[in-house]
Write a protein that holds these residues in place. Structure first.
Motif, PDB file in Angstrom:
ATOM      1  N   LYS A   7      -1.020   7.589  -2.654  1.00  0.00           N
ATOM      2  CA  LYS A   7      -0.549   6.834  -3.810  1.00  0.00           C
ATOM      3  C   LYS A   7       0.919   6.460  -3.683  1.00  0.00           C
ATOM      4  CE  LYS A   7      -3.926   8.769  -7.004  1.00  0.00           C
ATOM      5  NZ  LYS A   7      -4.136   9.589  -8.218  1.00  0.00           N
ATOM      6  N   ALA A   8       1.687   7.293  -3.016  1.00  0.00           N
ATOM      7  CA  ALA A   8       3.120   7.019  -2.837  1.00  0.00           C
ATOM      8  C   ALA A   8       3.411   6.888  -1.350  1.00  0.00           C
ATOM      9  CB  ALA A   8       3.945   8.149  -3.444  1.00  0.00           C
ATOM     10  N   GLU A   9       4.142   5.858  -0.974  1.00  0.00           N
ATOM     11  CA  GLU A   9       4.455   5.642   0.429  1.00  0.00           C
ATOM     12  C   GLU A   9       5.791   4.900   0.519  1.00  0.00           C
ATOM     13  OE1 GLU A   9       0.637   3.498   0.592  1.00  0.00           O
ATOM     14  OE2 GLU A   9       1.780   2.012   1.703  1.00  0.00           O
ATOM     15  N   PRO A  10       6.441   4.951   1.684  1.00  0.00           N
ATOM     16  CA  PRO A  10       7.783   4.373   1.815  1.00  0.00           C
ATOM     17  C   PRO A  10       7.866   2.898   1.424  1.00  0.00           C
ATOM     18  CG  PRO A  10       7.280   5.758   3.691  1.00  0.00           C
ATOM     19  CD  PRO A  10       6.021   5.659   2.892  1.00  0.00           C
ATOM     20  N   ALA A  11       6.931   2.094   1.919  1.00  0.00           N
ATOM     21  CA  ALA A  11       6.925   0.671   1.570  1.00  0.00           C
ATOM     22  C   ALA A  11       5.839   0.471   0.521  1.00  0.00           C
ATOM     23  CB  ALA A  11       6.660  -0.183   2.805  1.00  0.00           C
ATOM     24  N   LYS A  12       6.188   0.681  -0.715  1.00  0.00           N
ATOM     25  CA  LYS A  12       5.190   0.702  -1.775  1.00  0.00           C
ATOM     26  C   LYS A  12       4.819  -0.708  -2.216  1.00  0.00           C
ATOM     27  CE  LYS A  12       4.261   2.911  -6.224  1.00  0.00           C
ATOM     28  NZ  LYS A  12       4.828   3.758  -7.301  1.00  0.00           N
ATOM     29  N   ALA A  13       3.524  -0.893  -2.443  1.00  0.00           N
ATOM     30  CA  ALA A  13       3.058  -2.177  -2.939  1.00  0.00           C
ATOM     31  C   ALA A  13       3.454  -2.354  -4.402  1.00  0.00           C
ATOM     32  CB  ALA A  13       1.546  -2.269  -2.795  1.00  0.00           C
ATOM     33  N   LEU A  14       3.661  -3.603  -4.799  1.00  0.00           N
ATOM     34  CA  LEU A  14       3.833  -3.928  -6.208  1.00  0.00           C
ATOM     35  C   LEU A  14       2.443  -4.038  -6.825  1.00  0.00           C
ATOM     36  CD1 LEU A  14       6.606  -6.641  -5.883  1.00  0.00           C
ATOM     37  CD2 LEU A  14       6.886  -4.214  -6.392  1.00  0.00           C
ATOM     38  N   GLU A  15       2.259  -3.506  -8.031  1.00  0.00           N
ATOM     39  CA  GLU A  15       0.936  -3.426  -8.632  1.00  0.00           C
ATOM     40  C   GLU A  15       0.888  -4.037 -10.023  1.00  0.00           C
ATOM     41  OE1 GLU A  15      -0.461   0.552  -8.785  1.00  0.00           O
ATOM     42  OE2 GLU A  15      -0.543   0.813  -6.616  1.00  0.00           O
ATOM     43  N   GLN A  16      -0.249  -4.619 -10.336  1.00  0.00           N
ATOM     44  CA  GLN A  16      -0.598  -4.993 -11.701  1.00  0.00           C
ATOM     45  C   GLN A  16      -2.055  -4.629 -11.937  1.00  0.00           C
ATOM     46  OE1 GLN A  16       0.082  -8.936 -13.179  1.00  0.00           O
ATOM     47  NE2 GLN A  16       2.316  -8.755 -13.101  1.00  0.00           N
ATOM     48  N   TYR A  17      -2.380  -4.399 -13.211  1.00  0.00           N
ATOM     49  CA  TYR A  17      -3.760  -4.093 -13.592  1.00  0.00           C
ATOM     50  C   TYR A  17      -4.227  -5.175 -14.564  1.00  0.00           C
ATOM     51  CZ  TYR A  17      -3.031   0.397 -11.376  1.00  0.00           C
ATOM     52  OH  TYR A  17      -2.759   1.374 -10.446  1.00  0.00           O
TER      53      TYR A  17
END
Length: 327
Positions: A7-17
Motif C-alpha cells: 500500500k505504501a511505496e517510494p514512488a506512490k501513485a496518486l489515487e481517486q475513488y
C-alpha cells in the motif's frame, strides 16, 4: 476483493475513488500531480459513459433497449456493446455455457442485490426457458433473440470491459503506468517509476483480514468471483448471486475463484465461469491456455481447500502484516 500491494511505496501513485457500477472504483495513476486532475476526470467520464450504456438495469441503457426490441427482429448495437457481447458469446461457447450472458430473465427473477428470499421452483423453471446464449443471434453490429422474454445480462463481463476501455483511454492520453480496480476486477499497465515489480493481493474468502499476496505472473488483469459478495439468508440457508445456468440456483462448486488474464473483461467472465464450474474444470481451462491462471477455493469434507494453476505455484504467500494464517 483485490488490493494493490504494497500500500505504501517510494514512488506512490496518486489515487481517486469513484462510485460506479454498484461498487467503488479505485483509480491509481503514476504521474505528476499537476497533470492528474484532467486524467482523473477522463477516467471518471469513461467509466460513467460505459456503465450507463452497458448495464441491464433501468430503462435508459442500450442493453435495456436491446432487451426490449431484439425478440422482435434484428436490433442495431453500438461498437461498445458489440465488443462486449461478441466476446461474451465467445467465452460462453468456450465454457460450454457455464458462462452465459443471456441469463437476464433468471437474474432479474432472483433480484440481487436486493433479494431476500429464493424464487419458487416453478418460477425458476419458467425463467430458465427464457435464457441461453444459443438463443442469441449476433452479427457484428446487430443482435436478435430466438425466444420472447430473453434478456441479456452482461454483468459478468461489462465491468471488466469498462476497466479495459478506461485503461486504454488513459494510455492514449499519455499516462504511462497505473491501476484501475473496480470491485473484484483489476487491470494494471506500464512500469512503476521506482522500477519495483507489480504485486497484488487477493482477499481470503473466509477471513476478511487475511490477504494473499501474489507476485506478478505477466498477465495484466485479474478478477475474483466469490460467494460472499451478494448474499442473503432464508429459512436457515444462505444464498448468493452467482447462478448456475444449468439449474437456476446459486452455484455450489466453489467458494471463490480468481482468474488472471490479458484483459479485465476476459478475467471477469472467466472468474464467473471458474466459480460456477468448480476447481477441476477451472484448472483444465488454465492448462489449455497459457494466457490464463486460476486460484480456486472450495469446500470438501468440511474443510476449506484450494487449487492453483501451474503459473501461480511458488508465487503466493500470506501478506506479512496479516494477523491470521492461511488455511
Amino acid at each position: 476483493m483485490l488490493l494493490l500491494l504494497p500500500k505504501a511505496e517510494p514512488a506512490k501513485a496518486l489515487e481517486q475513488y469513484h462510485v460506479a457500477m454498484g461498487t467503488v472504483v479505485r483509480i491509481a495513476l503514476y504521474l505528476d500531480e499537476d497533470a492528474a486532475p484532467p486524467m482523473f476526470a477522463l477516467a471518471r467520464d469513461e467509466i460513467d459513459r460505459l456503465s450507463g450504456q452497458l448495464t441491464h438495469y433501468g430503462s435508459d441503457s442500450e442493453v435495456a433497449r436491446v432487451n426490449t426490441q431484439a425478440a422482435d427482429g434484428w436490433t442495431d448495437v453500438s461498437p461498445d456493446l458489440a465488443e462486449v457481447l461478441g466476446k461474451s458469446l465467445e467465452i460462453a461457447r468456450r465454457t460450454g455455457g457455464i458462462f452465459d450472458p443471456a441469463l437476464g430473465a433468471l437474474t432479474h427473477l432472483w433480484g440481487f442485490p436486493d433479494a431476500t428470499r429464493p424464487p419458487a421452483a416453478g418460477a425458476i423453471d419458467s425463467a430458465l426457458a427464457r435464457t441461453g446464449y444459443q438463443r442469441v443471434q449476433f452479427d457484428t453490429a446487430r443482435v436478435r433473440f430466438g425466444v420472447e422474454g430473453l434478456h441479456l445480462d452482461l454483468g459478468g463481463a461489462a465491468k471488466g470491459y469498462i476497466v479495459d476501455r478506461t485503461v486504454a483511454r488513459l494510455q492514449a492520453a499519455g499516462v504511462a503506468a497505473g491501476v484501475i480496480e473496480a470491485g473484484g476486477d483489476l487491470r494494471y499497465w506500464g512500469v512503476k517509476p521506482d522500477g519495483r515489480a507489480w504485486r497484488f493481493g487477493v482477499q481470503h474468502p473466509r477471513q476478511a483480514d487475511l490477504i494473499i499476496a501474489v507476485d506478478d505472473v505477466g498477465l495484466a488483469a485479474l478478477a475474483t468471483s466469490g460467494d460472499y459478495e451478494q448474499t442473503f439468508e432464508f429459512d436457515g440457508h444462505r444464498y448468493h448471486h452467482l447462478l448456475d445456468p444449468s439449474t437456476g440456483m446459486p452455484a455450489n462448486r466453489a467458494i471463490s475463484a480468481t482468474v488472471w488474464a490479458r484483459s479485465a473483461m476476459e478475467a471477469d467472465a472467466l472468474a464467473t465461469a471458474a466459480f460456477v464450474a468448480g476447481p477441476q474444470q477451472a484448472l483444465a481451462w488454465a492448462a489449455a491456455d497459457d494466457s490464463v491462471e486460476v486460484l480456486v477455493y472450495y469446500e470438501s469434507g468440511g474443510m476449506l481447500r484450494r487449487v492453483l494453476s501451474e503459473g501461480l505455484k511458488g508465487r503466493l504467500e500470506a501478506a506479512p502484516d496479516s494477523p491470521a494464517r492461511e488455511l
